[in-house]
Design a protein around this motif. Sequence first.
Motif, PDB file in Angstrom:
ATOM      1  N   PHE A  15       0.893  -1.162   0.000  1.00 24.62           N
ATOM      2  CA  PHE A  15       0.000   0.000   0.000  1.00 24.62           C
ATOM      3  C   PHE A  15       0.928   1.207   0.000  1.00 24.62           C
ATOM      4  O   PHE A  15       1.528   1.505   1.035  1.00 24.62           O
ATOM      5  CB  PHE A  15      -0.883   0.014   1.244  1.00 24.62           C
ATOM      6  CG  PHE A  15      -1.785  -1.186   1.370  1.00 24.62           C
ATOM      7  CD1 PHE A  15      -2.944  -1.293   0.612  1.00 24.62           C
ATOM      8  CD2 PHE A  15      -1.463  -2.217   2.250  1.00 24.62           C
ATOM      9  CE1 PHE A  15      -3.771  -2.403   0.726  1.00 24.62           C
ATOM     10  CE2 PHE A  15      -2.292  -3.326   2.373  1.00 24.62           C
ATOM     11  CZ  PHE A  15      -3.453  -3.424   1.617  1.00 24.62           C
ATOM     12  N   PRO A  39       1.613 -10.113  15.259  1.00 24.77           N
ATOM     13  CA  PRO A  39       1.384  -8.790  15.845  1.00 24.77           C
ATOM     14  C   PRO A  39       0.451  -7.926  14.997  1.00 24.77           C
ATOM     15  O   PRO A  39       0.278  -8.169  13.804  1.00 24.77           O
ATOM     16  CB  PRO A  39       2.778  -8.158  15.883  1.00 24.77           C
ATOM     17  CG  PRO A  39       3.755  -9.229  15.564  1.00 24.77           C
ATOM     18  CD  PRO A  39       3.016 -10.347  14.911  1.00 24.77           C
ATOM     19  N   SER A  42       0.980  -6.688  11.128  1.00 25.83           N
ATOM     20  CA  SER A  42       1.946  -7.585  10.480  1.00 25.83           C
ATOM     21  C   SER A  42       1.496  -8.058   9.094  1.00 25.83           C
ATOM     22  O   SER A  42       2.292  -8.598   8.329  1.00 25.83           O
ATOM     23  CB  SER A  42       2.217  -8.797  11.383  1.00 25.83           C
ATOM     24  OG  SER A  42       1.023  -9.511  11.623  1.00 25.83           O
ATOM     25  N   GLY A  43       0.205  -7.884   8.780  1.00 22.22           N
ATOM     26  CA  GLY A  43      -0.263  -8.270   7.442  1.00 22.22           C
ATOM     27  C   GLY A  43      -1.300  -9.377   7.416  1.00 22.22           C
ATOM     28  O   GLY A  43      -1.650  -9.871   6.337  1.00 22.22           O
ATOM     29  N   LYS A  44      -1.840  -9.750   8.569  1.00 27.15           N
ATOM     30  CA  LYS A  44      -2.791 -10.872   8.630  1.00 27.15           C
ATOM     31  C   LYS A  44      -4.055 -10.619   7.798  1.00 27.15           C
ATOM     32  O   LYS A  44      -4.465 -11.461   7.004  1.00 27.15           O
ATOM     33  CB  LYS A  44      -3.185 -11.159  10.092  1.00 27.15           C
ATOM     34  CG  LYS A  44      -2.014 -11.470  10.999  1.00 27.15           C
ATOM     35  CD  LYS A  44      -2.471 -11.722  12.439  1.00 27.15           C
ATOM     36  CE  LYS A  44      -3.185 -10.545  13.074  1.00 27.15           C
ATOM     37  NZ  LYS A  44      -2.336  -9.351  13.272  1.00 27.15           N
ATOM     38  N   HIS A 200      -5.845 -13.372  17.840  1.00 24.93           N
ATOM     39  CA  HIS A 200      -4.753 -12.933  18.717  1.00 24.93           C
ATOM     40  C   HIS A 200      -4.651 -13.861  19.924  1.00 24.93           C
ATOM     41  O   HIS A 200      -3.753 -13.723  20.747  1.00 24.93           O
ATOM     42  CB  HIS A 200      -5.034 -11.514  19.235  1.00 24.93           C
ATOM     43  CG  HIS A 200      -4.582 -10.450  18.308  1.00 24.93           C
ATOM     44  ND1 HIS A 200      -5.448  -9.646  17.610  1.00 24.93           N
ATOM     45  CD2 HIS A 200      -3.349 -10.069  17.941  1.00 24.93           C
ATOM     46  CE1 HIS A 200      -4.757  -8.810  16.862  1.00 24.93           C
ATOM     47  NE2 HIS A 200      -3.477  -9.047  17.043  1.00 24.93           N
TER      48      HIS A 200
HETATM   49  N1  LIG Z   1      -6.018  -0.164   2.666  1.00 26.53           N
HETATM   50  C1  LIG Z   1      -4.816   0.122   3.180  1.00 26.53           C
HETATM   51  N2  LIG Z   1      -4.162   1.265   2.840  1.00 26.53           N
HETATM   52  C2  LIG Z   1      -2.941   1.537   3.338  1.00 26.53           C
HETATM   53  N3  LIG Z   1      -2.255   0.745   4.183  1.00 26.53           N
HETATM   54  C3  LIG Z   1      -2.846  -0.401   4.560  1.00 26.53           C
HETATM   55  C4  LIG Z   1      -4.160  -0.780   4.089  1.00 26.53           C
HETATM   56  N4  LIG Z   1      -4.482  -1.968   4.625  1.00 26.53           N
HETATM   57  C5  LIG Z   1      -3.445  -2.324   5.408  1.00 26.53           C
HETATM   58  N5  LIG Z   1      -2.463  -1.395   5.360  1.00 26.53           N
HETATM   59  C6  LIG Z   1      -1.155  -1.465   6.061  1.00 26.53           C
HETATM   60  O1  LIG Z   1      -0.600  -2.734   5.784  1.00 26.53           O
HETATM   61  C7  LIG Z   1      -0.007  -3.285   6.961  1.00 26.53           C
HETATM   62  C8  LIG Z   1      -0.662  -4.600   7.316  1.00 26.53           C
HETATM   63  O2  LIG Z   1      -2.012  -4.341   7.709  1.00 26.53           O
HETATM   64  P1  LIG Z   1      -3.036  -5.489   8.122  1.00 26.53           P
HETATM   65  O3  LIG Z   1      -4.370  -4.849   8.261  1.00 26.53           O
HETATM   66  O4  LIG Z   1      -2.916  -6.598   7.162  1.00 26.53           O
HETATM   67  O5  LIG Z   1      -2.452  -5.937   9.540  1.00 26.53           O
HETATM   68  P2  LIG Z   1      -3.021  -6.988  10.600  1.00 26.53           P
HETATM   69  O6  LIG Z   1      -1.946  -7.971  10.863  1.00 26.53           O
HETATM   70  O7  LIG Z   1      -4.341  -7.485  10.141  1.00 26.53           O
HETATM   71  O8  LIG Z   1      -3.206  -6.063  11.902  1.00 26.53           O
HETATM   72  P3  LIG Z   1      -4.303  -6.142  13.090  1.00 26.53           P
HETATM   73  O9  LIG Z   1      -3.911  -7.291  13.963  1.00 26.53           O
HETATM   74  O10 LIG Z   1      -4.142  -4.821  13.788  1.00 26.53           O
HETATM   75  O11 LIG Z   1      -5.657  -6.291  12.469  1.00 26.53           O
HETATM   76  C9  LIG Z   1      -0.113  -2.204   8.041  1.00 26.53           C
HETATM   77  O12 LIG Z   1       1.079  -1.447   8.051  1.00 26.53           O
HETATM   78  C10 LIG Z   1      -1.290  -1.375   7.554  1.00 26.53           C
HETATM   79  O13 LIG Z   1      -1.174  -0.051   8.005  1.00 26.53           O
END
Ligand SMILES: Nc1ncnc2c1ncn2[C@@H]1O[C@H](COP(=O)(O)OP(=O)(O)OP(=O)(O)O)[C@@H](O)[C@H]1O
Length: 234
Positions: A15, A39, A42-44, A200
């Motif tokens: 992104f 965490p 992390s990208g999940k 989590h």
């Molecule tokens: N639509 C988007 N636009 C910009 N950045 C994004 C977008 N979606 C996710 N990100 C970024 O990509 C990275 C991974 O985000 P993601 O939502 O996959 O994390 P996650 O592991 O699901 O976190 P959480 O446990 O908080 O839900 C983060 O740095 C987030 O800010």
Amino acid sequence: MAESVISATSITKSFGATRALRGIDLDVERGEVLAVMGPSGSGKSTLIHCLAGVLAPDQGSVRIDGTEVTALSADARAQFRLHHIGFVFQFGQLLPDLTAADNVALPLLMSGVRRREARARALDGLDRLGVGPQAMQTPGDMSGGQAQRVAIARALVAQPPVLFADEPTGSLDSVAAEQVLGAMLEVVRDSGTTVVLITHDARTAAHADREVIVRDGALSGVGSVAHSVPGRAR
Ligand SMILES: Nc1ncnc2c1ncn2[C@@H]1O[C@H](COP(=O)(O)OP(=O)(O)OP(=O)(O)O)[C@@H](O)[C@H]1O
Ligand SMILES: [Mg+2]
């Protein structure tokens, strides 16, 4: 060799300057329940959105139940999702003005099932998740746990071979979370549905057959097998 129902190869997704996924390879067997941990940030969620065809990865391929979803147009992907994939979001996905029964019937109506049959299948799905009595209530009149059960019933009503769930019990207290998860697992184990579940909570992950950990957009560790699905080769 056991059959992979989900097969992802080298998927990347950025992104802007954020590299959310840095090259993920993942195979999930038919009937397997996989927990995805890691965490915040992390990208999940990005990972399961790419696997489910909600997002298109920048590179790499995703095959679900024999179809290369990354090769489909956005429209074809949406159609594919309707029939092959159930998705449970953390919250805010039920339509507030519709009853539980109408919320659950909606995906069936969208794919052309007749009203009477859609309604019967919706009521059956609500029953199986223990929220039959709430069928005529709207989401605002339900507890958080009941609303999540309705959301799970909706994700499963078209009997998709694959269910993705992004922290489906994350907003619930631990007792309610355990009950909702138990209800969901009973239905998916019964139907042989393949599940990818973000959580989590280590206790939630312990119900899975396997867990993977996402760190910095990569799979960093593959956890132990908690228990195996009968008859499945490893
Ligand atoms: N639509 C988007 N636009 C910009 N950045 C994004 C977008 N979606 C996710 N990100 C970024 O990509 C990275 C991974 O985000 P993601 O939502 O996959 O994390 P996650 O592991 O699901 O976190 P959480 O446990 O908080 O839900 C983060 O740095 C987030 O800010
Ligand atoms: Mg997330």
